[in-house]
Motif scaffolding. Structure first.
Motif, PDB file in Angstrom:
ATOM      1  N   TYR A  67     -36.605 -67.226 -41.188  1.00  0.00           N
ATOM      2  CA  TYR A  67     -35.544 -66.676 -42.035  1.00  0.00           C
ATOM      3  C   TYR A  67     -36.011 -65.346 -42.598  1.00  0.00           C
ATOM      4  O   TYR A  67     -36.998 -65.276 -43.311  1.00  0.00           O
ATOM      5  CB  TYR A  67     -35.206 -67.654 -43.156  1.00  0.00           C
ATOM      6  N   ASP A  68     -35.285 -64.282 -42.267  1.00  0.00           N
ATOM      7  CA  ASP A  68     -35.662 -62.943 -42.717  1.00  0.00           C
ATOM      8  C   ASP A  68     -34.816 -62.460 -43.891  1.00  0.00           C
ATOM      9  O   ASP A  68     -34.949 -61.312 -44.324  1.00  0.00           O
ATOM     10  CB  ASP A  68     -35.579 -61.938 -41.566  1.00  0.00           C
ATOM     11  N   GLY A  69     -33.935 -63.312 -44.408  1.00  0.00           N
ATOM     12  CA  GLY A  69     -33.096 -62.934 -45.533  1.00  0.00           C
ATOM     13  C   GLY A  69     -31.838 -62.186 -45.146  1.00  0.00           C
ATOM     14  O   GLY A  69     -31.019 -61.852 -46.001  1.00  0.00           O
ATOM     15  N   ASP A  70     -31.655 -61.917 -43.863  1.00  0.00           N
ATOM     16  CA  ASP A  70     -30.504 -61.153 -43.376  1.00  0.00           C
ATOM     17  C   ASP A  70     -29.613 -62.059 -42.537  1.00  0.00           C
ATOM     18  O   ASP A  70     -29.672 -62.037 -41.311  1.00  0.00           O
ATOM     19  CB  ASP A  70     -30.985 -59.955 -42.564  1.00  0.00           C
ATOM     20  N   LEU A  71     -28.782 -62.856 -43.211  1.00  0.00           N
ATOM     21  CA  LEU A  71     -27.909 -63.781 -42.494  1.00  0.00           C
ATOM     22  C   LEU A  71     -26.822 -63.037 -41.731  1.00  0.00           C
ATOM     23  O   LEU A  71     -26.241 -62.079 -42.241  1.00  0.00           O
ATOM     24  CB  LEU A  71     -27.270 -64.763 -43.474  1.00  0.00           C
ATOM     25  N   GLN A  72     -26.571 -63.497 -40.532  1.00  0.00           N
ATOM     26  CA  GLN A  72     -25.563 -62.910 -39.659  1.00  0.00           C
ATOM     27  C   GLN A  72     -24.430 -63.911 -39.448  1.00  0.00           C
ATOM     28  O   GLN A  72     -24.608 -65.110 -39.669  1.00  0.00           O
ATOM     29  CB  GLN A  72     -26.193 -62.547 -38.305  1.00  0.00           C
ATOM     30  N   PRO A  73     -23.260 -63.436 -39.010  1.00  0.00           N
ATOM     31  CA  PRO A  73     -22.165 -64.369 -38.721  1.00  0.00           C
ATOM     32  C   PRO A  73     -22.629 -65.473 -37.762  1.00  0.00           C
ATOM     33  O   PRO A  73     -23.305 -65.202 -36.774  1.00  0.00           O
ATOM     34  CB  PRO A  73     -21.102 -63.477 -38.066  1.00  0.00           C
ATOM     35  N   GLY A  74     -22.297 -66.692 -38.098  1.00  0.00           N
ATOM     36  CA  GLY A  74     -22.704 -67.831 -37.282  1.00  0.00           C
ATOM     37  C   GLY A  74     -23.993 -68.489 -37.727  1.00  0.00           C
ATOM     38  O   GLY A  74     -24.314 -69.588 -37.298  1.00  0.00           O
ATOM     39  N   ASP A  75     -24.753 -67.831 -38.595  1.00  0.00           N
ATOM     40  CA  ASP A  75     -26.015 -68.416 -39.065  1.00  0.00           C
ATOM     41  C   ASP A  75     -25.780 -69.613 -39.979  1.00  0.00           C
ATOM     42  O   ASP A  75     -26.525 -70.591 -39.926  1.00  0.00           O
ATOM     43  CB  ASP A  75     -26.864 -67.382 -39.808  1.00  0.00           C
ATOM     44  N   VAL A  76     -24.779 -69.514 -40.841  1.00  0.00           N
ATOM     45  CA  VAL A  76     -24.495 -70.582 -41.805  1.00  0.00           C
ATOM     46  C   VAL A  76     -22.991 -70.804 -41.855  1.00  0.00           C
ATOM     47  O   VAL A  76     -22.223 -69.853 -42.020  1.00  0.00           O
ATOM     48  CB  VAL A  76     -24.991 -70.208 -43.227  1.00  0.00           C
ATOM     49  N   GLU A  77     -22.588 -72.044 -41.699  1.00  0.00           N
ATOM     50  CA  GLU A  77     -21.184 -72.440 -41.833  1.00  0.00           C
ATOM     51  C   GLU A  77     -21.129 -73.488 -42.937  1.00  0.00           C
ATOM     52  O   GLU A  77     -21.903 -74.447 -42.928  1.00  0.00           O
ATOM     53  CB  GLU A  77     -20.655 -73.046 -40.533  1.00  0.00           C
ATOM     54  N   ILE A  78     -20.222 -73.295 -43.896  1.00  0.00           N
ATOM     55  CA  ILE A  78     -20.075 -74.244 -45.004  1.00  0.00           C
ATOM     56  C   ILE A  78     -18.622 -74.694 -45.060  1.00  0.00           C
ATOM     57  O   ILE A  78     -17.712 -73.864 -45.028  1.00  0.00           O
ATOM     58  CB  ILE A  78     -20.439 -73.619 -46.364  1.00  0.00           C
TER      59      ILE A  78
END
Length: 113
Positions: free
Chosen positions: A36-47
């Motif tokens: 985890y580099d702190g730079d979330l991209q689309p598709g990385d996390v879905e809630i």
């Protein structure tokens, strides 16, 4: 991830939870195979948030269910990861009567551009 919550949980609490979950969960499941580099991209996390209905039963105000791909390095200390995530969420949101469930299925992911 899926968040189920009781009808009496304030919207402000749910908004706080939505704001901190991506970062805290990413920290909790980071591993050498998926750092985890702190730079979330689309598709990385879905809630997805789901309010408990009249026929649902839960003894907790909120349950956060996290699904992340199985890697041996994640599986080796999954209880510690879950405990740390629970503590971090409690600190960040003030939630007390809640649970965290971490599932590590063998899975694959594909995403278009």
């Amino acid at each position: 991830m899926e968040v189920t919550y009781a009808p009496h949980v304030p919207e402000a609490t749910l908004r706080d939870l939505a704001a901190v979950l991506p970062h805290l969960v990413s920290q909790a499941v980071e591993c050498p195979e998926e750092p985890y580099d702190g730079d979330l991209q689309p598709g990385d996390v879905e809630i997805r948030f789901r309010r408990l209905g009249p026929l649902d039963r839960s003894g907790l105000d909120v349950v956060v269910e996290v699904r992340s791909k199985w890697f041996e390095s994640r599986a080796a200390d999954r209880q510690e990861r879950t405990d740390r995530l629970h503590a971090a969420l409690a600190s960040a949101t003030g939630l007390r009567e809640f649970g965290v469930y971490l599932s590590l299925p063998v899975a694959a992911w594909s995403q278009g551009d």
